[in-house]
Design a protein around this motif. Structure first.
Motif, short mmCIF file in Angstrom:
data_model
loop_
_atom_site.label_atom_id
_atom_site.label_comp_id
_atom_site.label_asym_id
_atom_site.label_seq_id
_atom_site.Cartn_x
_atom_site.Cartn_y
_atom_site.Cartn_z
N SER A 325 -4.71 5.22 4.21
CA SER A 325 -4.39 4.78 2.71
C SER A 325 -4.67 3.37 2.51
O SER A 325 -4.88 3.08 1.16
N PHE A 341 -3.44 4.20 -4.85
CA PHE A 341 -1.63 3.99 -4.75
C PHE A 341 -1.18 2.99 -5.50
O PHE A 341 -1.71 1.90 -5.77
N HIS A 347 3.54 4.66 2.76
CA HIS A 347 5.01 4.69 2.41
C HIS A 347 5.40 3.62 1.47
O HIS A 347 6.54 4.14 0.90
N HIS A 349 3.93 3.26 -1.36
CA HIS A 349 3.63 3.87 -2.85
C HIS A 349 4.89 4.88 -2.97
O HIS A 349 5.20 4.87 -4.05
N TYR A 350 5.49 5.44 -2.14
CA TYR A 350 6.59 6.17 -2.50
C TYR A 350 7.91 5.57 -2.78
O TYR A 350 8.57 5.89 -3.64
N GLU A 351 7.82 4.34 -1.99
CA GLU A 351 9.16 3.53 -2.60
C GLU A 351 8.86 3.03 -3.83
O GLU A 351 9.97 3.12 -4.43
N LYS A 353 7.71 4.66 -6.09
CA LYS A 353 7.75 5.76 -6.97
C LYS A 353 9.46 6.11 -7.35
O LYS A 353 9.43 6.94 -7.90
N TRP A 355 11.63 6.82 -4.32
CA TRP A 355 12.08 7.30 -3.32
C TRP A 355 12.98 6.44 -2.55
O TRP A 355 12.51 5.21 -2.28
N ILE A 360 12.08 8.63 2.87
CA ILE A 360 10.58 8.66 3.16
C ILE A 360 10.53 8.33 4.72
O ILE A 360 9.80 9.14 5.32
N ARG A 363 11.57 12.16 6.16
CA ARG A 363 10.30 13.14 5.68
C ARG A 363 9.08 12.74 6.55
O ARG A 363 8.34 13.94 7.04
#
Length: 382
Positions: A325, A341, A347, A349-351, A353, A355, A360, A363
């Motif tokens: 990534s 991203f 990780h 990126h999901y924060e 977004k 999450w 995170i 998962r």
């Protein structure tokens, strides 16, 4: 040390014959895991308090997620505890005449030293810039290259398996890819250094890196044990019965002496679980580069020493995705001036977004468990 004391000395004294049980690898696997775990639990509170008293706190990058600002000052360099417990358990319960163990320890401690220098530079300068990246990589390549040159130019590995790479879902004997010595040493060195830095990139959330590291340690414990154990099976081959060891039965490399690495893995497993007690969200301590680089170097070496270099792509899949990534993000911005991203590693990126951090982490752990099970499943598919 305890292995040699119990087996070579005390077990020969009348009344202490029961200590011969330590000659079994399985006994010492349990002993190493318990030793590392108990040491972590006993030393953890004292160690964290010492870090606090010395004001050895984490520096937070300015461009990171806003939620990370509150983590500034959390004690770091907790990987020192992992390293101490892992090395202690290994030295106590391994056969110290085994060169596989010394090679794994040398790379683990060597990478830990590089991580210590990086952490110390960050703390002393009170910013996120540690040892210059090129210098750090040079040190890592030197350590891994020296260890692997010794491994593949000496008699530690048998000539028929020394330079072979196991291709997925194939029989190691006859179907493996054979490389020239210089190519294999270069490839194996990249595997070790790449894994170390991939684990380091993953270490961005509480418990995110140590969880998959524990799972990797457990998986390579099984790989190392199966490759080195001398247990034989009676197998029906056509019309005749033949004796095969477990490695031959599973079509993987039989590496005499590699079962001792299972004890090293058990030490890593116990030390990792003990550290996770303090590193789980919200973390009381961070592992720092000293922990991430040493664990990553250890995992990379285990993959090479057990001839599972390509299987590492599955077992350490989380680390691979995290590293790629960053490569994709940097490459895309360099050539297209666009980001793939919201932030890398993935990780973050999901924060961004939305999450929550625990979601995170858990998962990613679950995905790591799934990948480890698939990697173990390939043993039967071969």
């Amino acid at each position: 040390m305890l292995f040699h004391l119990f087996y070579d000395v005390l077990s020969k004294i009348e009344g202490f014959g029961w200590l011969r049980v330590v000659r079994y690898t399985s006994t010492r696997i349990l002993a190493a895991a318990i030793t590392a775990l108990v040491l972590s639990f006993i030393l953890g509170p004292w160690f964290i308090e010492r870090l606090r008293n010395r004001q050895i706190g984490q520096q937070i990058r300015d461009d990171g997620p806003e939620s990370h600002k509150e983590k500034a000052g959390t004690p770091t360099m907790g990987g020192s505890l992992i390293l101490f417990c892992l090395v202690t358990a290994t030295l106590l319960w391994c056969d110290l005449e085994n060169r596989f163990v010394w090679l794994a320890l040398a790379v683990t401690v060597g990478f830990g030293a590089v991580g210590f220098a990086d952490d110390y530079a960050k703390i002393s300068r009170k910013n996120t810039k540690g040892v210059p990246g090129k210098l750090r990589l040079l040190c890592e390549f030197a350590i891994a290259g020296a260890a692997l040159s010794y491994l593949f130019l000496s008699d530690v590995l048998a000539p028929d398996i020394r330079l072979q790479v196991q291709l997925p879902f194939t029989n190691f004997y006859g179907d493996g890819l054979v490389l020239p010595a210089w190519a294999y040493i270069s490839f194996a060195t990249v595997v070790v250094v790449g894994t170390a830095n991939a684990v380091n990139l993953t270490d961005g959330l509480d418990g995110l890196a140590i969880g998959p590291s524990i799972i990797n340690a457990g998986t390579f414990l099984i790989f190392a044990y199966l490759a080195g154990v001398e247990t034989t099976l009676l197998v029906q081959l056509g019309s005749e019965l033949r004796q095969q060891n477990l490695a031959e039965y599973l079509h993987i490399a039989h590496i005499t002496g590699s079962a001792e690495l299972a004890i090293f893995c058990a030490g890593m497993l116990g030390a990792g679980i003990g550290f996770l007690w303090y590193n789980t969200y919200p973390a009381s301590v961070f592992m720092g580069d000293i922990g991430a680089l040493s664990l990553g170097g250890a995992i990379g070496m285990l993959a090479v020493l057990t001839k599972n270099e390509l299987a590492l792509l599955l077992v350490g899949g989380i680390f691979v995705v995290e590293a790629f990534s960053v490569i994709i993000q940097v490459g895309s911005y360099k050539w297209r001036r666009k980001r793939v991203f919201l932030m890398a590693p993935i990780h973050h990126h999901y924060e961004l977004k939305g999450w929550q951090e625990p979601k995170i982490i858990v998962r990613f752990w679950l995905i790591s468990v799934l990948l480890a099970l698939i990697a173990l499943g390939t043993l039967k598919l071969r």
